[in-house]
Design a protein around this motif. Structure first.
Motif, PDB file in Angstrom:
ATOM      1  N   LEU A  86       0.838  -1.197   0.000  1.00  0.00           N
ATOM      2  CA  LEU A  86       0.000   0.000   0.000  1.00  0.00           C
ATOM      3  C   LEU A  86       0.872   1.245   0.000  1.00  0.00           C
ATOM      4  O   LEU A  86       1.932   1.279   0.633  1.00  0.00           O
TER       5      LEU A  86
ATOM      6  N   LEU B 225      -9.162   0.034   2.281  1.00  0.00           N
ATOM      7  CA  LEU B 225      -8.958  -1.221   1.561  1.00  0.00           C
ATOM      8  C   LEU B 225      -9.686  -2.360   2.261  1.00  0.00           C
ATOM      9  O   LEU B 225     -10.361  -3.170   1.613  1.00  0.00           O
TER      10      LEU B 225
ATOM     11  N   PRO C  42      -7.727   3.466  -2.058  1.00  0.00           N
ATOM     12  CA  PRO C  42      -6.402   2.872  -1.831  1.00  0.00           C
ATOM     13  C   PRO C  42      -5.588   2.796  -3.124  1.00  0.00           C
ATOM     14  O   PRO C  42      -6.140   2.685  -4.214  1.00  0.00           O
TER      15      PRO C  42
ATOM     16  N   MET D 220      -4.359   4.133   4.152  1.00  0.00           N
ATOM     17  CA  MET D 220      -5.291   3.525   3.198  1.00  0.00           C
ATOM     18  C   MET D 220      -5.813   2.168   3.666  1.00  0.00           C
ATOM     19  O   MET D 220      -6.700   1.591   3.033  1.00  0.00           O
ATOM     20  N   ARG D 221      -5.282   1.656   4.759  1.00  0.00           N
ATOM     21  CA  ARG D 221      -5.620   0.294   5.172  1.00  0.00           C
ATOM     22  C   ARG D 221      -7.112   0.129   5.473  1.00  0.00           C
ATOM     23  O   ARG D 221      -7.725  -0.858   5.073  1.00  0.00           O
TER      24      ARG D 221
ATOM     25  N   PRO E  87      -9.122  -0.737  -5.248  1.00  0.00           N
ATOM     26  CA  PRO E  87      -7.807  -0.089  -5.298  1.00  0.00           C
ATOM     27  C   PRO E  87      -7.368   0.267  -6.717  1.00  0.00           C
ATOM     28  O   PRO E  87      -7.831  -0.319  -7.698  1.00  0.00           O
TER      29      PRO E  87
END
Length: 382
Positions: free
Chosen positions: A126, A135, A177, A131-132, A141
């Motif tokens: 990533l 996602l 993401p 962004m985790r 993504p």
């Protein structure tokens, strides 16, 4: 950029600069037939291969099962090797991508002048830890190659699962993401320095000390210069890339009177304005004729071709002869590097002239970009 370290510093503040989708046609991992010379050259460069890989991976994510596999891997680790990811894939799209990824890895090794033992170099992670959550929540993504910093652009290209291109800005956070395709910098430097060592030794510029001297050193130990601490002000790494990959070239005159170059890998030295205490040997004086040597610190930053770098250095140093007194060789080494390489290739960090066998204490770099605290260190026999 080291993909063995977290990618959380990569691409902080990436934004969608445009919502228009640009359809892309043709194969992702190979230049289509009939392309011009410039396009073919780009497709065989590290950045070109990484971009083509990003497009191929993005398209493969149209397979929901494979999309889930990639998502799990990206959430489980800061980065993951693409070869391992595709080799272990259970989804059809992942299995189909395995052979192209293996081919792309070979292409990267060739472009960087590495041997066949380099193994897999392409990695995925990533762009930023922020962004985790998006996602994990199922946000679709985008996939991009880590941008080059040598062209002054403020945007770069990422791809979605339809193969459409999105222009992303480097200035603000995105709304979805972004996976980054990057090179395992730590592995590339380690393998690249082996290539430099082997090439220079074949030219007589990195040969071992004569047997008699080596035997004497073995009987009494070895005198060295050790790095007690080191700090760099600017590691020449743009903010959207992660940790720097630093190495140092130590040069002087060998016992045979010829210039020699020794490579020193410095995997710990990856953050600017941070003091490190490595206790690392920088110079082994048993290999040098004079009690002085120079050190040039550089960073691998992308399309570095180590075979070409070694040959360029050898070409210049082979013109220098021993005049019976020590001559600094740092400038000659730097002049050997083609002007075109001072972009997204091995960046100059700093240099240290006339390090003496007796040198002790803090030595500032000639470029004012860093300092090293060194001391004589005797390595006793076993």
């Amino acid at each position: 950029m080291s993909t063995s370290t977290p990618l959380r510093t990569a691409l902080i503040g990436v934004a969608l600069a445009a919502t228009a989708l640009v359809p892309l046609q043709g194969a992702a991992l190979a230049a289509p037939s009939g392309t011009n010379t410039a396009a073919t050259a780009a497709s065989s460069s590290v950045s070109g291969i990484a971009d083509a890989t990003a497009l191929a991976l993005a398209r493969s994510l149209a397979d929901p099962a494979w999309n889930r596999e990639v998502r799990r891997a990206a959430l489980a680790a800061d980065s993951v090797g693409l070869a391992g990811l595709t080799d272990d894939a259970t989804a059809p799209a992942g299995r189909k991508l395995a052979a192209p990824i293996a081919s792309a890895d070979r292409g990267v090794a060739t472009a960087k002048g590495l041997g066949s033992g380099a193994g897999s170099l392409l990695r995925l992670g990533l762009a930023d830890a922020s962004m985790r959550n998006r996602l994990a929540s199922g946000a679709a993504p985008l996939v991009a190659a880590v941008p080059s910093d040598d062209d002054g652009r403020s945007t770069f290209t990422a791809y979605d699962s339809r193969g459409a291109a999105h222009e992303l800005s480097l200035d603000s956070a995105p709304g979805r993401p972004v996976y980054l395709v990057d090179i395992d910098g730590a592995k590339a430097v380690a393998e690249g320095l082996k290539v430099i060592d082997k090439t220079l030794e074949s030219k007589g510029l990195g040969t071992l000390a004569p047997a008699a001297t080596s035997n004497l050193a073995a009987a009494s130990g070895i005198d060295t210069t050790r790095i007690d601490s080191v700090r760099i002000g600017d590691v020449q790494e743009p903010f959207f890339k992660g940790d720097a990959e630093i190495f140092t070239l130590v040069t002087g005159f060998g016992k045979d009177g010829k210039p020699r170059v020794d490579t020193v890998e410095m995997p710990y030295l990856n953050k600017e304005d941070t003091t490190y205490y490595p206790g690392q040997v920088l110079v082994n004086w048993s290999d040098y004729k004079y009690d002085m040597a120079d050190a040039v610190m550089m960073e691998d930053d992308g399309d570095t071709n180590y075979q070409a770098l070694a040959k360029a250095i050898a070409t210049v140093l082979l013109t220098i002869t021993d005049q019976g007194v020590y001559i600094p060789l740092a400038d000659a080494l730097l002049e050997a590097i083609p002007t075109s390489w001072w972009t997204d290739d091995p960046d100059y960090v700093d240099s240290w002239y006339t390090l003496a066998k007796s040198s002790s204490g803090t030595r500032n770099g000639a470029a004012g970009n860093g300092w090293m605290s060194v001391s004589p260190y005797h390595v006793p026999e076993l």
